[in-house]
Design a protein around this motif. Structure first.
Motif, PDB file in Angstrom:
ATOM      1  N   ARG A  99     -11.030  -5.705 -13.781  1.00  0.00           N
ATOM      2  CA  ARG A  99     -11.376  -4.338 -13.353  1.00  0.00           C
ATOM      3  C   ARG A  99      -9.953  -3.578 -13.356  1.00  0.00           C
ATOM      4  N   ALA A 100      -9.024  -4.278 -12.850  1.00  0.00           N
ATOM      5  CA  ALA A 100      -7.668  -3.804 -12.743  1.00  0.00           C
ATOM      6  C   ALA A 100      -6.882  -3.609 -14.110  1.00  0.00           C
ATOM      7  N   ARG A 143       0.935  -1.224   0.041  1.00  0.00           N
ATOM      8  CA  ARG A 143       0.089  -0.038  -0.026  1.00  0.00           C
ATOM      9  C   ARG A 143       0.815   1.212  -0.046  1.00  0.00           C
ATOM     10  N   GLU A 148     -14.446   5.102 -15.716  1.00  0.00           N
ATOM     11  CA  GLU A 148     -15.476   5.863 -15.433  1.00  0.00           C
ATOM     12  C   GLU A 148     -14.839   7.139 -14.216  1.00  0.00           C
ATOM     13  N   ILE A 149     -14.161   6.768 -13.666  1.00  0.00           N
ATOM     14  CA  ILE A 149     -13.337   7.728 -12.830  1.00  0.00           C
ATOM     15  C   ILE A 149     -12.479   8.522 -13.507  1.00  0.00           C
ATOM     16  N   PHE A 151      -7.678  -7.262  -5.024  1.00  0.00           N
ATOM     17  CA  PHE A 151      -7.831  -7.417  -3.405  1.00  0.00           C
ATOM     18  C   PHE A 151      -8.279  -8.668  -3.040  1.00  0.00           C
ATOM     19  N   ASN A 208       1.313   2.518  -3.886  1.00  0.00           N
ATOM     20  CA  ASN A 208       0.398   3.528  -4.204  1.00  0.00           C
ATOM     21  C   ASN A 208      -0.152   4.489  -3.348  1.00  0.00           C
ATOM     22  N   ALA A 231      -2.789  -0.386 -10.850  1.00  0.00           N
ATOM     23  CA  ALA A 231      -4.163  -0.855 -10.416  1.00  0.00           C
ATOM     24  C   ALA A 231      -3.913  -1.951  -9.482  1.00  0.00           C
ATOM     25  N   MET A 232      -5.177  -1.995  -8.582  1.00  0.00           N
ATOM     26  CA  MET A 232      -5.011  -3.037  -7.482  1.00  0.00           C
ATOM     27  C   MET A 232      -5.956  -4.200  -7.561  1.00  0.00           C
ATOM     28  N   ARG A 247      -2.524   6.865  -9.707  1.00  0.00           N
ATOM     29  CA  ARG A 247      -3.247   5.778  -9.574  1.00  0.00           C
ATOM     30  C   ARG A 247      -4.421   5.326 -10.740  1.00  0.00           C
ATOM     31  N   GLN A 248      -4.822   6.476 -11.285  1.00  0.00           N
ATOM     32  CA  GLN A 248      -5.693   6.048 -12.199  1.00  0.00           C
ATOM     33  C   GLN A 248      -5.014   5.230 -13.806  1.00  0.00           C
ATOM     34  N   LYS A 291      -1.539  15.742  -4.294  1.00  0.00           N
ATOM     35  CA  LYS A 291      -2.673  15.098  -4.260  1.00  0.00           C
ATOM     36  C   LYS A 291      -3.367  14.693  -5.741  1.00  0.00           C
ATOM     37  N   LEU A 346      -3.480  11.250  -7.790  1.00  0.00           N
ATOM     38  CA  LEU A 346      -4.971  10.527  -8.329  1.00  0.00           C
ATOM     39  C   LEU A 346      -4.766  10.092  -9.681  1.00  0.00           C
ATOM     40  N   LEU A 393      -1.760   4.189  -0.716  1.00  0.00           N
ATOM     41  CA  LEU A 393      -2.931   4.248  -0.157  1.00  0.00           C
ATOM     42  C   LEU A 393      -2.661   4.024   1.657  1.00  0.00           C
ATOM     43  N   TYR A 407     -15.325   0.678 -13.655  1.00  0.00           N
ATOM     44  CA  TYR A 407     -15.310   1.741 -12.778  1.00  0.00           C
ATOM     45  C   TYR A 407     -14.009   2.766 -12.843  1.00  0.00           C
TER      46      TYR A 407
END
Lengths: 412, 282
Positions: free
Chosen positions: A178-179, A73, A133-134, A113, A76, A110-111, A105-106, A98, A102, A78, A130
């Motif tokens: 997703r990642a 973590r 979309e972000i 879990f 990235n 990618a992560m 990370r975009q 910041k 972001l 987190l 997702y």
């Protein structure tokens, strides 16, 4: 491959304030436990330093509480590292603001879990989309890209299901899709397969390896399972109490455990899955060359007391097996060189074949198994005895550099 | 035995504050009150102008969309009974008061709930105020509210909002805090910013809780509207009051059962409306 891509330098994470004091104490050689007792702060990661190459699968392995998830973590942010630098492709991400973070990370990371962490109120395809979309990608484009990813992970047709309708293995495929949908350079996988049943886990591991060959992402994979680490990892970092105890290739760690802790760890490993033909093979000797005269060949075999021998060409490519009998016959006839004699084809094995797969072959054949690389060159020989020796010693020697030369067992 | 120290002049302080407020913002609040009163009256008049059978059909459709035939049928039967008891106009007044109060509660309560979920400091301030709002006997603030707004619908709405807002705030906060940490972490890992996190992850996942809060707010509004009829709000509560004053048990029961019917309909409908996708959340 080969160039350093992620450079982690002395990354430290201290939980609970008084970090400067804690770092000073670490530098003075105090242990995590001593610091906790002295000033009551918890050291999660202690000056972790390692390098990850572009396109490799790097495994961070350790038991729970070893700080591996914290370290992941930090990559990235987190979790904010307390000290140290993480340079990815020339950028020290610990200095990112910041908005930059972001974006980073975009786009870059990618992560995946352990517990999938899929959004329960979204369908499978909306989960996969997702990240896009972000980033503000239009609906039609992101759905199209998400659909492609679902195809890659083998979940076509599940687009409009909700995650809770899927099995664990399928949910993690969604997590993986997703990642991947963001097309990141780096995949962070946090115990991604640990929550799955053993058989499903095995499948997922194999698929990850295949995907990795196809996509060439840089993957940082966290696990507490050494078998998994050894199966997946190009390199492995072993962690204990927040400290990276050893980094190296899987077989380095097996054959040269850095300390007693690592050694204890690997004692539980099923070596037959880890060691490959390359680890246990011996130098082939004697070897006959196609240009050797028939009589020279015969003498080599006689000196070694063997009834047959492997024949290679000038470039060390394996041509076949020739028996002393054939050579003796030829010596009386017109044929002058070994290459002109009748060569028997032989079953060969690849250097990366695991011992587990070797057992069967070695039992079935009655001559040593020649190990042949992709270019056709003979690398070494695997004998029944060398397999047993490797398992018994928990070590095995690398790449045929062993001092003991393999006698070719007289058979036929 | 008397307490050895002199009595704190707490009541004088409060009186002073109320007087000061009345002097400074009193006229302004009276204006606000008049405007709101006019709007509310217009709504009530409009609904009274609509024939009851048409409204019953509309309610039945809403009930059908929210639930099933059963709920729609119950709604029709219940409302017909109220119409038959000649309490229709009072029902409309009560209904409008409840809806408006609940609306104001939700509009104010939702953002406060979200804010107090995100900031511990905010919650530390908000929490005791919520306790105060829920436990302070309502008559205690009904009277000062009367001073500011005059008698009528507006003080009733104000008092109802004070009483009914806490569940929306509390349950919104609770819902957002209960969004699993790993989901928030996953969202963050994909570069989600704060407002995206709120709208795409936290609020959708907290929705069942938020809906429960809104449902509670509607129910509390209804119970408060009855008490608020004492300060001139009218409606079914006023019928109960007048029945009590004349010891007219039968009339009291008629008004009471009408309130119960309205309560059941509003409860079921508010629970189920928009609840169709509630089953997708774990």
């Amino acid at each position: 491959m080969g160039e350093p891509y992620i450079e982690v330098h002395k990354v430290t994470k201290v939980f609970g304030g008084r970090s400067e004091q804690a770092i000073q104490m670490l530098e003075n050689g105090k242990s995590k436990e001593e610091i906790r007792q002295a000033i009551g702060v918890n050291v999660g990661v202690d000056r972790a330093t390692f390098t990850i190459e572009r396109g490799e699968l790097f495994v961070i392995m350790g038991l729970s509480g070893s700080g591996k998830s914290t370290l992941l973590r930090c990559l990235n942010r987190l979790i904010e590292p307390t000290a140290g630098s993480i340079v990815i492709d020339g950028t020290d991400i610990t200095t990112l603001r910041k908005a930059e973070l972001l974006k980073f990370r975009q786009r870059t990371m990618a992560m995946v879990f352990q517990n999938f962490a899929l959004l329960p109120h979204r369908t499978v395809i909306d989960n996969v989309a997702y990240g896009l979309e972000i980033q503000g990608i239009s609906k039609s484009e992101r759905l199209e890209r998400a659909k492609e990813q679902l195809k890659i992970v083998g979940l076509e047709g599940y687009e409009n299901q909700y995650p809770h309708n899927l099995s664990g293995g399928m949910q993690q495929r969604v997590g993986l899709a997703r990642a991947l949908a963001n097309d990141p350079e780096i995949l962070l996988m946090d115990e991604a397969f640990s929550a799955l049943d053993p058989l499903i886990r095995d499948d997922m591991q194999n698929e990850l390896i295949n995907l990795q060959h196809k996509l060439q992402k840089t993957i940082v994979f966290i696990t507490h399972d050494l078998n998994e680490a050894l199966k997946l990892g190009d390199h492995i970092a072993l962690m204990k109490d927040g400290v990276v105890v050893q980094t190296g290739r899987p077989d380095d760690i097996i054959s040269n455990p850095a300390n007693e802790y690592v050694e204890r760890f690997i004692r539980g490993v099923n070596l037959s899955k880890v060691l490959t033909a390359a680890d246990v093979m011996k130098r082939p000797s004697p070897l006959l060359r196609v240009r050797d005269g028939v009589r020279v060949g015969l003498r080599k075999l006689n000196e070694a007391g063997l009834s047959s021998g492997f024949v290679v060409d000038d470039e060390q490519r394996l041509m076949g097996l020739v028996s002393a009998e054939v050579l003796a016959k030829s010596a009386k006839g017109p044929m002058q060189m070994v290459g002109e004699c009748e060569l028997r084809p032989v079953t060969t094995i690849k250097p990366e074949t695991s011992l587990e797969d070797l057992f069967q072959l070695v039992v079935e054949t009655n001559y040593p198994m020649p190990v042949v690389a992709e270019d056709g060159k003979l690398q070494g020989l695997v004998l029944k005895s060398s397999i047993l020796e490797a398992l018994a010693s928990q070590g095995g020697e690398r790449n045929g550099v062993s001092a003991s030369e393999a006698p070719v067992i007289p058979v036929d | 035995m008397a307490f050895p120290l002199p009595k704190l002049p707490l009541s004088q302080w409060i009186d002073a504050i109320v007087n000061w407020l009345e002097a400074t913002i009193g006229p302004f609040l009276t204006d606000v009150s008049n405007v709101v009163q006019a709007v509310v009256n217009a709504i009530i008049q409009f609904l009274n102008w609509v024939p009851p059978w048409l409204l019953i059909i509309v309610f039945a459709i809403i009930a059908y969309r929210a639930g099933k035939w059963k709920l729609a049928l119950g709604t029709v039967i219940g409302l017909l009974l109220i119409w038959d008891l000649q309490l229709w106009r009072d029902l409309i007044t009560t209904f409008v008061l409840v809806i408006l109060s609940a609306l104001v509660s939700v509009v104010i309560g939702l953002p406060i709930g979200i804010w107090s979920a995100r900031s511990r400091g905010v919650y530390r301030v908000v929490s005791p105020i919520l306790d105060l709002m829920q436990t302070m006997p309502s008559f205690v603030y009904l009277v000062p509210v009367l001073i500011f707004f005059n008698i009528g619908l507006v003080p009733a709405i104000f008092a109802t909002v004070v009483f009914a807002m806490p569940p929306t705030i509390r349950l919104t906060r609770l819902g957002i805090l209960h969004v699993p940490v790993d989901l928030v972490e996953a969202a963050r890992a994909f570069g989600t910013n704060d407002s995206q996190l709120l709208w795409k992850v936290q609020i959708p996942i907290a929705m069942p809780n938020i809906k429960a809060g809104i449902n509670q707010t509607i129910m509390l509004s209804l119970s408060m509207v009855v008490i608020a009829s004492m300060i001139g709000a009218g409606g079914l509560g006023a019928d109960v009051m007048s029945a009590l004053q004349t010891l007219n048990v039968g009339q009291g029961f008629e008004a009471g059962i009408s309130i119960v019917i309205l309560a059941v309909i509003m409860d079921r409908v508010s629970q189920k409306l928009g609840g169709r996708n509630a089953n997708v959340t774990k």
